[in-house]
Write a protein that holds these residues in place. Structure first.
Motif, mmCIF file in Angstrom:
data_model
loop_
_atom_site.group_PDB
_atom_site.id
_atom_site.type_symbol
_atom_site.label_atom_id
_atom_site.label_comp_id
_atom_site.label_asym_id
_atom_site.label_seq_id
_atom_site.Cartn_x
_atom_site.Cartn_y
_atom_site.Cartn_z
ATOM 1 N N GLU A 1 -0.992 -7.083 3.373
ATOM 2 C CA GLU A 1 0.334 -7.592 3.758
ATOM 3 C C GLU A 1 0.782 -8.660 2.759
ATOM 4 O OE1 GLU A 1 0.237 -8.739 8.081
ATOM 5 O OE2 GLU A 1 -1.888 -8.468 7.739
ATOM 6 N N ARG B 1 15.365 3.031 -1.775
ATOM 7 C CA ARG B 1 16.550 2.503 -1.074
ATOM 8 C C ARG B 1 16.967 1.213 -1.759
ATOM 9 N NH1 ARG B 1 13.628 4.375 3.443
ATOM 10 N NH2 ARG B 1 14.879 5.671 4.850
ATOM 11 N N TYR C 1 16.364 -0.228 6.012
ATOM 12 C CA TYR C 1 15.588 1.004 6.257
ATOM 13 C C TYR C 1 16.499 2.136 6.717
ATOM 14 C CZ TYR C 1 11.656 -2.048 5.669
ATOM 15 O OH TYR C 1 10.761 -2.931 5.130
HETATM 16 C C1 LIG Z 1 6.900 -3.617 9.521
HETATM 17 C C2 LIG Z 1 7.024 -3.500 8.030
HETATM 18 C C3 LIG Z 1 6.463 -4.464 7.222
HETATM 19 C C4 LIG Z 1 6.581 -4.366 5.836
HETATM 20 N N1 LIG Z 1 5.990 -5.317 5.053
HETATM 21 C C5 LIG Z 1 6.027 -5.189 3.698
HETATM 22 C C6 LIG Z 1 5.323 -6.096 2.865
HETATM 23 O O1 LIG Z 1 4.632 -7.020 3.319
HETATM 24 N N2 LIG Z 1 5.434 -5.914 1.521
HETATM 25 C C7 LIG Z 1 6.167 -4.882 0.976
HETATM 26 O O2 LIG Z 1 6.232 -4.746 -0.250
HETATM 27 N N3 LIG Z 1 6.813 -4.005 1.751
HETATM 28 C C8 LIG Z 1 6.745 -4.117 3.085
HETATM 29 N N4 LIG Z 1 7.363 -3.185 3.870
HETATM 30 C C9 LIG Z 1 8.005 -2.017 3.233
HETATM 31 C C10 LIG Z 1 7.022 -0.850 3.094
HETATM 32 O O3 LIG Z 1 5.952 -1.174 2.252
HETATM 33 C C11 LIG Z 1 7.728 0.402 2.538
HETATM 34 O O4 LIG Z 1 8.246 0.088 1.277
HETATM 35 C C12 LIG Z 1 8.880 0.873 3.419
HETATM 36 O O5 LIG Z 1 8.511 0.848 4.783
HETATM 37 C C13 LIG Z 1 9.324 2.300 3.031
HETATM 38 O O6 LIG Z 1 8.280 3.205 3.156
HETATM 39 P P1 LIG Z 1 8.143 4.169 4.448
HETATM 40 O O7 LIG Z 1 9.437 4.929 4.587
HETATM 41 O O8 LIG Z 1 6.971 5.071 4.137
HETATM 42 O O9 LIG Z 1 7.917 3.296 5.619
HETATM 43 C C14 LIG Z 1 7.276 -3.277 5.255
HETATM 44 C C15 LIG Z 1 7.842 -2.308 6.085
HETATM 45 C C16 LIG Z 1 7.723 -2.393 7.455
HETATM 46 C C17 LIG Z 1 8.321 -1.316 8.310
#
Ligand SMILES: Cc1cc2nc3c(=O)[nH]c(=O)nc-3n(C[C@H](O)[C@H](O)[C@H](O)COP(=O)(O)O)c2cc1C
Length: 347
Positions: free
Chosen positions: A45, A179, A185
């Motif tokens: 994280e 994005r 999101y």
């Molecule tokens: C609850 C949550 C926490 C996230 N925390 C981080 C983070 O600490 N660092 C980061 O670079 N991206 C973070 N993200 C973004 C994700 O790493 C990722 O880029 C984003 O969710 C898109 O990928 P996905 O469609 O597979 O979820 C977070 C996303 C979510 C939903």
């Protein structure tokens, strides 16, 4: 599809399907589960530079147990806006065992961008470069990677410029969430736009690996994201919540032998029980129960969607398990679910 071995400095992850960093989710127990179940790489994280320097972050994220991680590098992500402070945080992280330092240039949260960190750095290319340079200098030879979005908004899609800058400075890998910051999101991740960045890098002679991220939820979307972007790997975020086996299963379907065979419903329930136990041990029962609820909820919904749990069964469990304050009770229920699933599989 060519998914050749990818290198991050001296490290060669066993496959090209990575678990995304997610605050509140990708703590040590979850990362350990994902690695054990075949993920190529996992990222801790994000840590705000100040928080890290105050010593709080490492207790929270923890390093994954060597037995589980094996040769997998410990990848720590830093967020901040002051190059000097980011450099100090990088040195601190290295002293505490980080093998790879990732720079966060993608977080859209107001709390982060308001402090000019995360995706806000994409609006300040000079500062972004200074941070990349300072962190690389401070990392003492350890690979530094970058995670970014397409840009701040549609009028400012400058991921290509940022990627070229990072590659020029010597970053070892770039992950791009398809994005803009303003999308947060919403909408769909634009994998073709990630492909534009890949092409610009290659045209400039940079072989730096690119990881495509956003909306990869299964093998089909992973294949499409790779084909449309030309990236070297994929990063899976939200879809892995409650499913630590997902990156490993996707990796296996992209390249047989690289990940793990799909888990049966009963085996999934056993893995969720195990994760629950690990979270309560790592964070303590109270905090562990809360952390585990996100995974429980996602897993129960997934099982209901697949028809592995009946609708009324799932709603009863959701009501009960997401409120329960006793880890032993939750785990007894989970063991019962595993038993029922085993019985149904046999039938
Ligand atoms: C609850 C949550 C926490 C996230 N925390 C981080 C983070 O600490 N660092 C980061 O670079 N991206 C973070 N993200 C973004 C994700 O790493 C990722 O880029 C984003 O969710 C898109 O990928 P996905 O469609 O597979 O979820 C977070 C996303 C979510 C939903």
């Amino acid at each position: 599809m060519d998914i050749a071995t990818l290198h991050i400095g001296p490290y060669a992850p066993r496959n090209n399907v990575f678990l995304a960093p997610m605050a509140g989710i990708t703590d040590a127990p979850f990362r350990a589960a994902a690695l054990r179940l075949g993920a190529g790489l996992v990222v801790a994280e994000m840590a705000a530079d100040r928080e890290l320097l105050e010593g709080r972050h490492f207790r929270r994220i923890g390093a994954v147990d060597e037995d589980v991680a094996g040769a997998v590098p410990f990848m720590v992500q830093l967020a901040g806006h002051d190059p000097a402070l980011m450099a100090r945080a990088a040195r601190f992280a290295r002293r505490h065992g980080a093998d790879i330092i990732d720079i966060n240039m993608g977080c859209p949260a107001k709390m982060v961008t308001g402090k000019l960190s995360g995706a806000a750095l994409m609006r300040e290319p000079a500062r972004a470069r200074a941070i990349v340079r300072a962190v690389i200098d401070a990392a003492g030879g350890a690979p530094v990677t970058l995670k970014t979005r397409l840009g701040w908004d549609d009028a400012h899609r400058n991921a290509g410029d940022i990627a070229l800058m990072a590659a020029d400075e010597g970053v070892a890998l770039i992950t791009i969430h398809g994005r803009t910051r303003q999308q947060f999101y919403t909408g769909r991740a634009d994998w073709r736009a990630v492909g534009d960045v890949v092409r610009r890098l290659r045209a400039a002679g940079h072989a730096i690996p690119v990881i495509v991220n956003g909306d990869v939820v299964d093998a089909a979307s992973a294949r499409a994201a790779l084909a449309q972007s030309g990236a070297e790997g994929v990063m899976v975020g939200r879809a892995a919540t409650g499913r630590p086996w997902l990156p490993g299963e996707i990796a296996e379907s992209l390249r047989p032998g690289a990940g793990i065979a799909p888990l049966s419903p009963a085996r999934q329930a056993v893995e969720i029980t195990r994760l629950h136990e690990a979270l309560c041990t790592f964070h303590g029962e109270r905090a562990g129960l809360r952390r585990a609820r996100k995974h429980l909820k996602a897993a129960l919904l997934h099982w209901r969607e697949r028809g592995w749990l009946k609708a009324d069964e799932a709603s009863g469990l959701l009501r009960r398990l997401l409120r329960c304050e006793r880890a032993a009770t939750v785990r007894a229920d989970l063991r019962d679910i595993a038993e029922r699933m085993r019985y149904r599989e046999a039938a």
